[in-house]
Design a protein around this motif. Structure first.
Motif, PDB file in Angstrom:
ATOM      1  N   CYS A 138       8.605   2.083  -0.670  1.00 42.30           N
ATOM      2  CA  CYS A 138       8.457   3.495  -1.066  1.00 42.30           C
ATOM      3  C   CYS A 138       9.780   4.235  -1.013  1.00 42.30           C
ATOM      4  CB  CYS A 138       7.437   4.203  -0.189  1.00 42.30           C
ATOM      5  SG  CYS A 138       7.961   4.443   1.533  1.00 42.30           S
TER       6      CYS A 138
ATOM      7  N   ASN B 282      10.928  -1.083   3.088  1.00 40.20           N
ATOM      8  CA  ASN B 282       9.869  -0.150   2.692  1.00 40.20           C
ATOM      9  C   ASN B 282      10.044   0.146   1.209  1.00 40.20           C
ATOM     10  OD1 ASN B 282       8.807   0.132   5.318  1.00 40.20           O
ATOM     11  ND2 ASN B 282      10.382   1.622   5.823  1.00 40.20           N
TER      12      ASN B 282
ATOM     13  N   GLY C 229       8.778   6.135   4.646  1.00 41.72           N
ATOM     14  CA  GLY C 229       9.420   5.106   5.450  1.00 41.72           C
ATOM     15  C   GLY C 229       8.962   5.054   6.886  1.00 41.72           C
ATOM     16  N   GLU C 230       7.789   5.617   7.175  1.00 37.10           N
ATOM     17  CA  GLU C 230       7.344   5.702   8.566  1.00 37.10           C
ATOM     18  C   GLU C 230       6.294   4.659   8.946  1.00 37.10           C
ATOM     19  OE1 GLU C 230       8.536   7.594  10.874  1.00 37.10           O
ATOM     20  OE2 GLU C 230       9.838   8.834   9.636  1.00 37.10           O
ATOM     21  N   CYS C 231       5.540   4.128   7.960  1.00 33.38           N
ATOM     22  CA  CYS C 231       4.354   3.347   8.339  1.00 33.38           C
ATOM     23  C   CYS C 231       4.429   1.858   8.023  1.00 33.38           C
ATOM     24  CB  CYS C 231       3.120   3.936   7.674  1.00 33.38           C
ATOM     25  SG  CYS C 231       3.014   3.596   5.895  1.00 33.38           S
ATOM     26  N   GLY C 232       5.232   1.476   7.065  1.00 31.91           N
ATOM     27  CA  GLY C 232       5.366   0.059   6.730  1.00 31.91           C
ATOM     28  C   GLY C 232       4.278  -0.505   5.839  1.00 31.91           C
ATOM     29  N   ALA C 233       3.325   0.325   5.409  1.00 28.80           N
ATOM     30  CA  ALA C 233       2.234  -0.194   4.579  1.00 28.80           C
ATOM     31  C   ALA C 233       2.735  -0.737   3.246  1.00 28.80           C
ATOM     32  CB  ALA C 233       1.201   0.899   4.333  1.00 28.80           C
ATOM     33  N   CYS C 234       3.882  -0.264   2.821  1.00 27.36           N
ATOM     34  CA  CYS C 234       4.434  -0.643   1.510  1.00 27.36           C
ATOM     35  C   CYS C 234       5.440  -1.791   1.596  1.00 27.36           C
ATOM     36  CB  CYS C 234       5.135   0.572   0.904  1.00 27.36           C
ATOM     37  SG  CYS C 234       6.550   1.082   1.927  1.00 27.36           S
TER      38      CYS C 234
ATOM     39  N   LYS D  18       0.815  -1.217   0.000  1.00 27.58           N
ATOM     40  CA  LYS D  18       0.000   0.000   0.000  1.00 27.58           C
ATOM     41  C   LYS D  18       0.847   1.264   0.000  1.00 27.58           C
ATOM     42  CE  LYS D  18      -4.034  -1.957   0.036  1.00 27.58           C
ATOM     43  NZ  LYS D  18      -3.674  -3.094  -0.800  1.00 27.58           N
ATOM     44  N   GLU D  19       0.289   2.287  -0.647  1.00 29.16           N
ATOM     45  CA  GLU D  19       0.892   3.611  -0.636  1.00 29.16           C
ATOM     46  C   GLU D  19       0.273   4.394   0.514  1.00 29.16           C
ATOM     47  OE1 GLU D  19       1.012   5.634  -4.449  1.00 29.16           O
ATOM     48  OE2 GLU D  19       0.401   7.470  -3.415  1.00 29.16           O
ATOM     49  N   CYS D  20       1.133   4.880   1.395  1.00 30.79           N
ATOM     50  CA  CYS D  20       0.589   5.614   2.540  1.00 30.79           C
ATOM     51  C   CYS D  20       1.460   6.825   2.829  1.00 30.79           C
ATOM     52  CB  CYS D  20       0.468   4.677   3.740  1.00 30.79           C
ATOM     53  SG  CYS D  20      -0.442   5.373   5.120  1.00 30.79           S
ATOM     54  N   CYS D  21       2.456   6.701   3.716  1.00 31.78           N
ATOM     55  CA  CYS D  21       3.235   7.890   4.089  1.00 31.78           C
ATOM     56  C   CYS D  21       4.273   8.271   3.040  1.00 31.78           C
ATOM     57  CB  CYS D  21       3.919   7.663   5.433  1.00 31.78           C
ATOM     58  SG  CYS D  21       5.274   6.462   5.374  1.00 31.78           S
ATOM     59  N   LEU D  22       4.784   7.291   2.339  1.00 35.80           N
ATOM     60  CA  LEU D  22       5.849   7.488   1.339  1.00 35.80           C
ATOM     61  C   LEU D  22       7.105   8.093   1.959  1.00 35.80           C
ATOM     62  CD1 LEU D  22       3.810   8.711  -1.780  1.00 35.80           C
ATOM     63  CD2 LEU D  22       4.521   6.382  -1.167  1.00 35.80           C
TER      64      LEU D  22
HETATM   65  S1  FES Z   1       4.253   4.060   2.470  1.00 37.43           S
HETATM   66 FE1  FES Z   1       4.736   4.335   4.590  1.00 37.43          FE
HETATM   67  S2  FES Z   1       6.682   3.350   4.793  1.00 37.43           S
HETATM   68 FE2  FES Z   1       6.260   3.268   2.676  1.00 37.43          FE
END
Ligand code: FES
Ligand code: FES
Length: 153
Positions: free
Chosen positions: A60, A58, A43-48, A37-41
């Motif tokens: 992104c 990550n 490196g903070e959330c890990g969705a990617c 998933k694309e989320c914070c872009l």
């Molecule tokens: S989209 Fe959040 S770490 Fe990559």
């Protein structure tokens, strides 16, 4: 454009990428694998999160050109013949609420369990510390990872 060859979920892929293309956008837009998933872009959330040669990263933050010659695993690659035991454990523990973070959580957990097959609860939490869950389902996610490893939670 830069030629890139890689293996994605066991399938050989050859494509040309722009020098500034990140792995996440190539996976989602060029390969049509929308699990990461694309989320914070940032490196903070890990969705990617995806695995590159068995290590969770990550996507992104990694340029697609950097992974030339690598083996990539996305959440789509975790299920082979039906759900993996790890995925089934997430279902059993109702670990997915909105589900947005879950592909990243699953891939990070898989990479972790591949190097620590009998973890403690604290080790699971530490391993998944980079994967944020806005629904705050951390206890269920941790329970699911431990259960899939056969560790009482
Ligand atoms: S989209 Fe959040 S770490 Fe990559
Ligand atoms: S299940 Fe909603 S963000 Fe984790």
């Amino acid at each position: 454009m830069i030629p890139v060859e890689m293996t994605v979920n066991g399938r050989s892929v050859a494509l040309e990428v722009a020098p500034g293309s990140f792995l996440l956008e190539v996976i989602r837009d060029a390969l049509d694998l929308t699990g990461p998933k694309e989320c914070c872009l940032e490196g903070e959330c890990g969705a990617c999160t995806v695995m590159v040669d068995g290590i969770s990263i990550n996507s992104c933050l990694v340029l697609a050109a950097e992974v030339h010659g690598s083996a990539i695993t996305t959440v789509e690659g975790l299920a082979t013949e039906g759900l993996s035991a790890l995925q089934a454990a997430f279902l059993d523990h109702a670990a997915a609420q909105c589900g947005y973070c879950i592909p990243g959580q699953l891939v990070a957990a898989r990479a972790f369990l591949d190097v620590n097959s009998h973890p403690t609860r604290a080790e699971v939490r530490e391993a998944l510390a980079g994967n944020l869950c806005r629904c705050a389902g951390y206890e269920q996610i941790t329970d699911a990872v431990l259960d899939s490893a056969g560790v009482p939670s």
